[in-house]
Design an enzyme around this catalytic site. Structure first.
Site, PDB file in Angstrom:
ATOM      1  N   LYS A 123       8.061  -1.944   1.394  1.00  0.00           N
ATOM      2  CA  LYS A 123       6.604  -1.923   1.296  1.00  0.00           C
ATOM      3  C   LYS A 123       6.052  -3.312   0.957  1.00  0.00           C
ATOM      4  O   LYS A 123       6.647  -4.057   0.178  1.00  0.00           O
ATOM      5  CB  LYS A 123       6.237  -0.902   0.208  1.00  0.00           C
ATOM      6  CG  LYS A 123       4.780  -0.526   0.085  1.00  0.00           C
ATOM      7  CD  LYS A 123       4.663   0.595  -0.955  1.00  0.00           C
ATOM      8  CE  LYS A 123       3.253   1.031  -1.228  1.00  0.00           C
ATOM      9  NZ  LYS A 123       3.223   2.121  -2.246  1.00  0.00           N
ATOM     10  N   SER A 204       0.562   5.878  -1.147  1.00  0.00           N
ATOM     11  CA  SER A 204       0.262   4.618  -0.501  1.00  0.00           C
ATOM     12  C   SER A 204       1.414   4.038   0.319  1.00  0.00           C
ATOM     13  O   SER A 204       1.238   3.082   1.065  1.00  0.00           O
ATOM     14  CB  SER A 204      -0.158   3.585  -1.558  1.00  0.00           C
ATOM     15  OG  SER A 204       0.922   3.332  -2.468  1.00  0.00           O
ATOM     16  N   SER A 228       2.743   8.449  -4.314  1.00  0.00           N
ATOM     17  CA  SER A 228       2.809   7.465  -3.232  1.00  0.00           C
ATOM     18  C   SER A 228       4.150   7.357  -2.531  1.00  0.00           C
ATOM     19  O   SER A 228       4.256   6.719  -1.487  1.00  0.00           O
ATOM     20  CB  SER A 228       2.379   6.087  -3.749  1.00  0.00           C
ATOM     21  OG  SER A 228       0.994   6.051  -3.975  1.00  0.00           O
TER      22      SER A 228
END
Length: 539
Positions: A123, A204, A228
């Site tokens: 990420k 996320s 997330s």
């Protein structure tokens, strides 16, 4: 309060040209669709596991360099072309050279472990001391090149993994606006989910979820504060592990909350997630919380992979918490029945509403810790927007590019907090964090529970960048998030042609127990479905 819920056509000159252009466009669209279908159906590494990739490299059938190139080609075909998932925000220009080095080491008889030569995506809020940026998807942080690897990235490199690139995310890990679209960032745009392209990938860790599910890499890393990792894993048919806060280091990761933040693995199988979890666990001098994991973590969580792991175990399920959707309720009923068939005893316990009430304190915790943590992170960078105040000002000055759909009311709320010594923050920790831990631990002791379980969340909602996400009330992320406890989600089935996950969570550092439960369920059901990039539910 759950953080997940805070959360072009051009004209034609004439009718004749319009018809011709439309016919040409249709032919091109069909041609592109055929290419996408071909790549999706015939990808050589489709659903390949870590063990399978290692066997191919061991036998000489494939090298790490060839495997890396296949994934890079897949990214070009699926992520940048075809359905255009937009999951990968940046490719590592050194990926192939890293793979070559791993091949050379293998040829010389040096093997670093199960991740040797395995391509991984991470990420874009995790520092890499290389040529790639770390921006949390924000234009305000564009150009941020980290001075060194995050602790978990160093462990990743030491393990011999090939860092393919970075994935898109909900900007600022979905802590910018109360009306955000999960998977959208001002730097990366909107990520799509690979089952139905006009549906939301959740976040996320949106890009990691879509990328791993679409076979753009072998395995990926997400981060979670509240949902997330587990939310994007659930909606993309993945196994996602949110470890106990402290099992994985957070140093070198753009933060939200020192209380709730953690990184974790996102994979297509429980075994791959288990392999990854142990390799990256460790004590980091720059993250005090990791000292709590000493003597409580395992170097190899695959020892927990037992098909009879649920036999004789007591699993707490809040049976009073029903969805408004009958298909989700039926899926939970069927899953509970399967757990019982596998030898588990289901105990009806009520806790979701009580922890939901404590959720009102979560915002104070996150807002206060975000300001402190982000300012500390930005102060170490070389970018001009090196404070939260400057980030907010940049977004206002560049509103059309940075905030075209939704604004930054959460950033502004964080800026107004007065620090961790405030009475409101201390009260939130005592009542919210400590209260949620007490509720869960007391129930586990009273009912002799080995874990809690339930549907992770409902199926993905539609993408709506203008008005934001519209999720249902079926989330099971908050209890483990607020308490800092470990949580694993595993594919449970499909609702409306969309994946739905089932969760197990429990006391701190019981990852091995939860992995065993998830593995037993996974092996008995095999509910993972390969995505087929359907454009829409609409005709």
């Amino acid at each position: 309060m759950n953080r997940r819920f805070f959360l072009k056509n051009t004209g034609l000159a004439g009718a004749g040209l319009g018809v011709a252009a439309n016919l040409s466009s249709c032919k091109e669209a069909k041609s592109e669709e055929a290419k996408t279908t071909d790549v999706a159906a015939n990808f050589e590494l489709l659903e390949a596991t870590i063990d399978q990739l290692q066997e191919k490299m061991k036998s000489g059938a494939l090298t790490s360099e060839k495997i890396t190139q296949l994934y890079l080609d897949r990214i070009q075909a699926i992520d940048k072309s075809g359905p255009k998932l937009n999951a990968v925000i940046e490719i590592n220009p050194d990926a192939l050279s890293i793979a070559k080095t791993m091949d050379q080491e293998r040829a010389a008889g040096k093997l670093r472990g199960p991740l040797h030569g395995i391509p991984v995506l991470i990420k874009d809020n995790i520092d890499t001391g290389d040529k790639m940026q770390t921006t949390a998807g924000a234009l305000a942080l564009a150009g941020n090149i980290a001075a060194k690897d995050a602790f978990i990235v160093k462990k990743l490199r030491d393990a011999g993994a090939v860092l393919l690139g970075k994935t898109n995310l909900s900007e600022w890990a979905n802590y910018r606006s109360t009306s955000s679209s999960s998977g959208w960032s001002s730097r990366g745009g909107q990520t799509k989910m690979p089952y139905v392209l006009d549906h939301n990938p959740c976040g996320s860790s949106s890009g990691t979820g879509s990328a791993v599910s679409a076979n753009l890499c072998a395995i990926g890393i997400g981060t979670e504060t509240d949902g997330s990792i587990t939310c994007p894993s659930s909606v993309s048919g993945l196994v996602g592990i949110k470890p106990t806060v402290g099992l994985w280091s957070r140093s070198g990761i753009i933060p939200i909350s020192s209380t709730q933040d953690t990184a974790g693995p996102m994979a297509r199988t429980v075994k791959d997630a288990a392999i990854f979890l142990g390799v990256l666990a460790g004590i980091d001098a720059e993250d005090e919380r990791t000292k709590e994991s000493e003597g409580k973590s395992l170097a190899d969580y695959t020892v927990a992979l037992k098909t009879d792991a649920l036999k004789g175990k007591r699993i707490g399920v809040d049976l009073k918490k029903k969805s408004t959707n009958q298909f989700i309720n039926r899926l939970q009923d069927a899953t509970i029945k399967k757990l019982e068939e596998l030898g588990a005893t289901i105990v009806d316990v009520s806790y979701i509403s009580a922890i939901g009430e404590l959720g009102k304190y979560e915002g104070e915790i996150l807002n206060t810790e975000f300001k402190v943590g982000v300012n500390a992170y930005l102060a170490k960078t070389k970018i001009s927007n090196n404070t939260l105040t400057k980030v907010i000002a940049f977004n206002k000055t560049n509103e059309d590019a940075a905030m075209p759909y939704f604004k930054q009311e959460l950033l502004e709320a964080c800026e107004k907090t007065t620090g961790p010594n405030s009475e409101a923050y201390q009260e939130a920790l005592e009542i919210g964090r400590d209260g949620s831990r007490k509720i869960l631990l007391d129930l586990m002791k009273e009912h002799q529970l080995d874990a809690f379980a339930g549907i992770t969340m409902g199926p993905s909602c539609s993408i709506d960048v203008m008005y934001g996400d519209r999720w249902g009330d079926d989330f099971l992320t908050q209890p483990a998030a607020m308490s800092g406890f470990p949580h694993i989600t595993v594919p449970a089935g499909m609702v409306y042609e969309l994946p739905v996950g089932f969760s197990f969570f429990g006391a701190p550092y019981t990852e091995a127990t939860l992995i065993g439960f998830a593995y037993a369920f996974e092996q008995a059901t095999k509910k993972r479905v390969v995505p087929n990039f359907k454009p829409s539910f609409l005709p």
